[in-house]
Motif scaffolding. Structure first.
Motif, PDB file in Angstrom:
ATOM      1  N   ASN A 202       0.733  -1.141  -0.087  1.00 12.39           N
ATOM      2  CA  ASN A 202       0.071   0.548   0.044  1.00 12.39           C
ATOM      3  C   ASN A 202       1.001   1.151  -0.292  1.00 12.39           C
ATOM      4  O   ASN A 202       0.213   2.553  -1.083  1.00 12.39           O
ATOM      5  CB  ASN A 202      -0.930   0.297   0.890  1.00 12.39           C
ATOM      6  CG  ASN A 202      -1.846  -0.935   1.073  1.00 12.39           C
ATOM      7  OD1 ASN A 202      -2.445  -1.358  -0.472  1.00 12.39           O
ATOM      8  ND2 ASN A 202      -2.224  -1.410   2.200  1.00 12.39           N
ATOM      9  N   ALA A 203       1.727   1.099   0.742  1.00 12.49           N
ATOM     10  CA  ALA A 203       3.178   2.198   0.555  1.00 12.49           C
ATOM     11  C   ALA A 203       3.587   2.252  -0.342  1.00 12.49           C
ATOM     12  O   ALA A 203       3.846   3.818  -1.072  1.00 12.49           O
ATOM     13  CB  ALA A 203       3.886   2.475   2.019  1.00 12.49           C
ATOM     14  N   LEU A 204       3.622   1.554  -1.235  1.00 14.59           N
ATOM     15  CA  LEU A 204       4.295   1.824  -2.609  1.00 14.59           C
ATOM     16  C   LEU A 204       3.297   2.738  -3.385  1.00 14.59           C
ATOM     17  O   LEU A 204       3.959   3.025  -3.958  1.00 14.59           O
ATOM     18  CB  LEU A 204       4.626   1.000  -2.736  1.00 14.59           C
ATOM     19  CG  LEU A 204       6.388  -0.085  -2.210  1.00 14.59           C
ATOM     20  CD1 LEU A 204       5.905  -1.678  -2.767  1.00 14.59           C
ATOM     21  CD2 LEU A 204       7.374   0.077  -2.737  1.00 14.59           C
ATOM     22  N   GLU A 205       2.238   1.570  -3.816  1.00 17.73           N
ATOM     23  CA  GLU A 205       1.722   2.365  -4.167  1.00 17.73           C
ATOM     24  C   GLU A 205       0.877   3.424  -4.194  1.00 17.73           C
ATOM     25  O   GLU A 205       0.662   4.293  -5.439  1.00 17.73           O
ATOM     26  CB  GLU A 205       0.313   1.234  -4.098  1.00 17.73           C
ATOM     27  CG  GLU A 205      -0.010   0.298  -4.646  1.00 17.73           C
ATOM     28  CD  GLU A 205      -1.052  -0.664  -4.621  1.00 17.73           C
ATOM     29  OE1 GLU A 205      -1.776  -1.004  -3.397  1.00 17.73           O
ATOM     30  OE2 GLU A 205      -0.969  -1.992  -4.965  1.00 17.73           O
ATOM     31  N   GLN A 206       0.601   4.131  -3.342  1.00 14.59           N
ATOM     32  CA  GLN A 206       0.531   5.663  -2.583  1.00 14.59           C
ATOM     33  C   GLN A 206       1.656   6.695  -3.074  1.00 14.59           C
ATOM     34  O   GLN A 206       1.514   7.147  -3.483  1.00 14.59           O
ATOM     35  CB  GLN A 206       0.067   5.602  -1.243  1.00 14.59           C
ATOM     36  CG  GLN A 206       0.271   7.430  -0.883  1.00 14.59           C
ATOM     37  CD  GLN A 206      -1.054   7.127   0.237  1.00 14.59           C
ATOM     38  OE1 GLN A 206      -1.292   6.013   1.190  1.00 14.59           O
ATOM     39  NE2 GLN A 206      -0.579   9.176   1.020  1.00 14.59           N
ATOM     40  N   SER A 207       2.891   5.620  -2.823  1.00 14.97           N
ATOM     41  CA  SER A 207       3.980   6.488  -2.541  1.00 14.97           C
ATOM     42  C   SER A 207       4.755   7.149  -4.612  1.00 14.97           C
ATOM     43  O   SER A 207       5.292   8.386  -4.452  1.00 14.97           O
ATOM     44  CB  SER A 207       5.230   6.975  -2.321  1.00 14.97           C
ATOM     45  OG  SER A 207       5.406   4.770  -1.643  1.00 14.97           O
ATOM     46  N   PHE A 208       4.136   5.863  -4.910  1.00 13.86           N
ATOM     47  CA  PHE A 208       4.541   5.870  -6.181  1.00 13.86           C
ATOM     48  C   PHE A 208       3.678   6.449  -7.167  1.00 13.86           C
ATOM     49  O   PHE A 208       4.328   7.269  -7.749  1.00 13.86           O
ATOM     50  CB  PHE A 208       5.105   4.623  -6.804  1.00 13.86           C
ATOM     51  CG  PHE A 208       5.330   4.310  -8.265  1.00 13.86           C
ATOM     52  CD1 PHE A 208       6.693   4.528  -8.397  1.00 13.86           C
ATOM     53  CD2 PHE A 208       4.379   4.056  -9.463  1.00 13.86           C
ATOM     54  CE1 PHE A 208       7.187   4.064  -9.917  1.00 13.86           C
ATOM     55  CE2 PHE A 208       5.412   3.858 -10.725  1.00 13.86           C
ATOM     56  CZ  PHE A 208       6.618   4.561 -10.864  1.00 13.86           C
ATOM     57  N   GLY A 209       2.380   6.615  -6.946  1.00 10.80           N
ATOM     58  CA  GLY A 209       1.435   6.744  -7.632  1.00 10.80           C
ATOM     59  C   GLY A 209       1.913   8.822  -7.668  1.00 10.80           C
ATOM     60  O   GLY A 209       1.488   9.245  -8.428  1.00 10.80           O
ATOM     61  N   GLU A 210       2.133   9.580  -6.226  1.00  8.92           N
ATOM     62  CA  GLU A 210       2.493  10.502  -6.240  1.00  8.92           C
ATOM     63  C   GLU A 210       4.099  10.925  -6.876  1.00  8.92           C
ATOM     64  O   GLU A 210       3.830  12.342  -7.071  1.00  8.92           O
ATOM     65  CB  GLU A 210       2.457  11.341  -4.839  1.00  8.92           C
ATOM     66  CG  GLU A 210       1.935  11.033  -3.844  1.00  8.92           C
ATOM     67  CD  GLU A 210       1.194  11.820  -2.588  1.00  8.92           C
ATOM     68  OE1 GLU A 210       2.356  12.322  -2.098  1.00  8.92           O
ATOM     69  OE2 GLU A 210       0.234  11.484  -2.217  1.00  8.92           O
ATOM     70  N   TRP A 211       4.533   9.971  -7.011  1.00 10.40           N
ATOM     71  CA  TRP A 211       5.899  10.429  -7.525  1.00 10.40           C
ATOM     72  C   TRP A 211       5.724  10.142  -9.015  1.00 10.40           C
ATOM     73  O   TRP A 211       6.730  10.837  -9.978  1.00 10.40           O
ATOM     74  CB  TRP A 211       6.835   9.257  -7.102  1.00 10.40           C
ATOM     75  CG  TRP A 211       8.310   9.536  -8.457  1.00 10.40           C
ATOM     76  CD1 TRP A 211       9.460   9.715  -7.190  1.00 10.40           C
ATOM     77  CD2 TRP A 211       8.896   8.525  -9.133  1.00 10.40           C
ATOM     78  NE1 TRP A 211      10.199   9.765  -8.612  1.00 10.40           N
ATOM     79  CE2 TRP A 211       9.869   8.785  -9.294  1.00 10.40           C
ATOM     80  CE3 TRP A 211       7.871   7.832  -9.786  1.00 10.40           C
ATOM     81  CZ2 TRP A 211      10.710   8.673 -10.757  1.00 10.40           C
ATOM     82  CZ3 TRP A 211       8.649   7.352 -10.945  1.00 10.40           C
ATOM     83  CH2 TRP A 211       9.953   7.740 -11.255  1.00 10.40           C
ATOM     84  N   GLU A 212       5.229   9.406  -9.813  1.00 14.96           N
ATOM     85  CA  GLU A 212       5.053   9.190 -11.044  1.00 14.96           C
ATOM     86  C   GLU A 212       4.554  10.864 -11.765  1.00 14.96           C
ATOM     87  O   GLU A 212       4.322  11.020 -12.769  1.00 14.96           O
ATOM     88  CB  GLU A 212       4.486   7.978 -11.529  1.00 14.96           C
ATOM     89  CG  GLU A 212       3.744   7.471 -12.788  1.00 14.96           C
ATOM     90  CD  GLU A 212       2.874   6.402 -13.293  1.00 14.96           C
ATOM     91  OE1 GLU A 212       3.750   5.966 -14.228  1.00 14.96           O
ATOM     92  OE2 GLU A 212       2.549   6.435 -11.908  1.00 14.96           O
ATOM     93  N   LYS A 213       3.723  11.667 -10.775  1.00 18.08           N
ATOM     94  CA  LYS A 213       2.835  12.596 -10.985  1.00 18.08           C
ATOM     95  C   LYS A 213       3.903  13.329 -11.261  1.00 18.08           C
ATOM     96  O   LYS A 213       3.746  14.068 -12.513  1.00 18.08           O
ATOM     97  CB  LYS A 213       2.090  12.948 -10.456  1.00 18.08           C
ATOM     98  CG  LYS A 213       0.548  12.341 -10.078  1.00 18.08           C
ATOM     99  CD  LYS A 213      -0.467  12.450  -9.323  1.00 18.08           C
ATOM    100  CE  LYS A 213      -1.684  11.748  -9.233  1.00 18.08           C
ATOM    101  NZ  LYS A 213      -3.593  11.709  -8.628  1.00 18.08           N
ATOM    102  N   ALA A 214       4.710  13.855  -9.856  1.00 18.60           N
ATOM    103  CA  ALA A 214       5.930  14.458 -10.009  1.00 18.60           C
ATOM    104  C   ALA A 214       6.857  14.568 -11.378  1.00 18.60           C
ATOM    105  O   ALA A 214       7.495  14.500 -11.512  1.00 18.60           O
ATOM    106  CB  ALA A 214       6.598  14.844  -8.883  1.00 18.60           C
ATOM    107  N   ASN A 215       7.296  13.320 -11.425  1.00 18.40           N
ATOM    108  CA  ASN A 215       7.771  12.936 -12.604  1.00 18.40           C
ATOM    109  C   ASN A 215       7.608  12.025 -14.202  1.00 18.40           C
ATOM    110  O   ASN A 215       7.714  10.556 -14.103  1.00 18.40           O
ATOM    111  CB  ASN A 215       9.156  11.968 -11.937  1.00 18.40           C
ATOM    112  CG  ASN A 215       9.749  12.620 -11.328  1.00 18.40           C
ATOM    113  OD1 ASN A 215      10.917  12.913 -11.511  1.00 18.40           O
ATOM    114  ND2 ASN A 215       8.936  12.434  -9.746  1.00 18.40           N
ATOM    115  N   PRO A 216       6.579  13.223 -14.859  1.00 18.94           N
ATOM    116  CA  PRO A 216       5.830  11.971 -15.582  1.00 18.94           C
ATOM    117  C   PRO A 216       7.111  11.514 -16.345  1.00 18.94           C
ATOM    118  O   PRO A 216       7.952  12.478 -16.765  1.00 18.94           O
ATOM    119  CB  PRO A 216       5.006  13.533 -16.625  1.00 18.94           C
ATOM    120  CG  PRO A 216       5.966  14.390 -16.649  1.00 18.94           C
ATOM    121  CD  PRO A 216       5.940  13.780 -14.782  1.00 18.94           C
ATOM    122  N   LYS A 217       6.961  10.704 -17.873  1.00 18.51           N
ATOM    123  CA  LYS A 217       7.446   9.894 -18.517  1.00 18.51           C
ATOM    124  C   LYS A 217       7.559  10.946 -19.512  1.00 18.51           C
ATOM    125  O   LYS A 217       6.829  11.372 -19.881  1.00 18.51           O
ATOM    126  CB  LYS A 217       7.137   8.444 -19.081  1.00 18.51           C
ATOM    127  CG  LYS A 217       7.288   7.286 -17.580  1.00 18.51           C
ATOM    128  CD  LYS A 217       7.016   6.154 -18.120  1.00 18.51           C
ATOM    129  CE  LYS A 217       7.540   5.086 -17.132  1.00 18.51           C
ATOM    130  NZ  LYS A 217       6.891   3.313 -17.429  1.00 18.51           N
TER     131      LYS A 217
END
Length: 235
Positions: A202-217
């Motif tokens: 759950n922690a991975l999914e939540q933190s990655f979701g925010e990280w991905e928004k801040a670091n779009p491919k």
């Protein structure tokens, strides 16, 4: 996304936490975009290496327990470890200061072998009953994971990577770690202790979701053809 893990080789919950986190990471759909970095932490910097003393005797001495109670606590931890697929032989564990083991990990990190070094140390301490403060033991463990034995021996015979260990310990205070294992995800979320795999996931999914928004491919051009631009040019 970076996940930093503060840990000490003598902490039984750190090995359990490692396995539970690995289980969660294996289930995480974006695991290939997660970078794990191990950080040094010493639960007892003043601990003396005493191969002749059992871990139960040590715990009884420093915590004011009876040896029998220490045995009961270690039996409980051993059962937890077994549930995580780990074999603990606490009666064989060698009471050892972990500072040189942390220098070992810091050196291994420079070779891309930080995770392998942590795994090797945990197994050596909790399963195989090896003295993880002994230089020759560390050199042998390093060689098994692909480190150059002579280069590692030169490191351990001196003081190299001591500053890196102390820096990690100081940094632990800054991020709020009062014990280990302590997991920090993208320097935004922290998970303390050997939580169940579901909590880590759950922690991975939540933190990655925010990280991905801040670091779009960035988009990669597959093919280019005739097109019109915003300035009205078409070709």
């Amino acid at each position: 996304m970076k996940v930093e893990i503060w840990s000490d080789v003598m902490c039984p919950f750190c090995y359990i936490g490692k396995r539970r986190f690995e289980t969660a990471l294996a289930q995480f759909r974006n695991k290939d975009q997660v970078q794990v970095e191990w950080k040094s932490f010493q639960l007892n910097p003043q601990m003396k290496t005493e191969p002749g003393k059992t871990i139960n005797e040590y715990l009884a001495e420093v915590k004011g327990w009876t040896v029998d109670y220490a045995q009961q606590m270690n039996d409980h931890v051993t059962s937890m470890a077994a549930d995580a697929g780990l074999e603990y032989n606490m009666d064989q564990a060698v009471v050892a200061n972990s500072f040189d083991a942390h220098r070992f990990v810091q050196f291994a990190k420079t070779k891309g072998l930080g995770d392998a070094a942590e795994e090797q140390l945990f197994k050596a301490y909790f399963t195989d009953g090896k003295n993880t403060a002994d230089i020759e033991t560390l050199v042998s463990l390093g060689a098994e994971i692909g480190l150059d034995a002579e280069e590692l021996r030169a490191v351990l015979d001196g003081t190299k990577y001591s500053d890196e260990v102390r820096k990690d310990i100081h940094e632990a205070q800054q991020v709020g770690a009062r014990g280990v294992p302590f997991f920090v995800l993208d320097r935004k979320y922290a998970v303390s202790g050997a939580q169940h795999s579901e909590t880590f996931l759950n922690a991975l999914e939540q933190s990655f979701g925010e990280w991905e928004k801040a670091n779009p491919k960035p988009l990669v051009a597959f093919a280019e053809g005739a097109a019109c631009t915003t300035d009205g040019e078409c070709d």
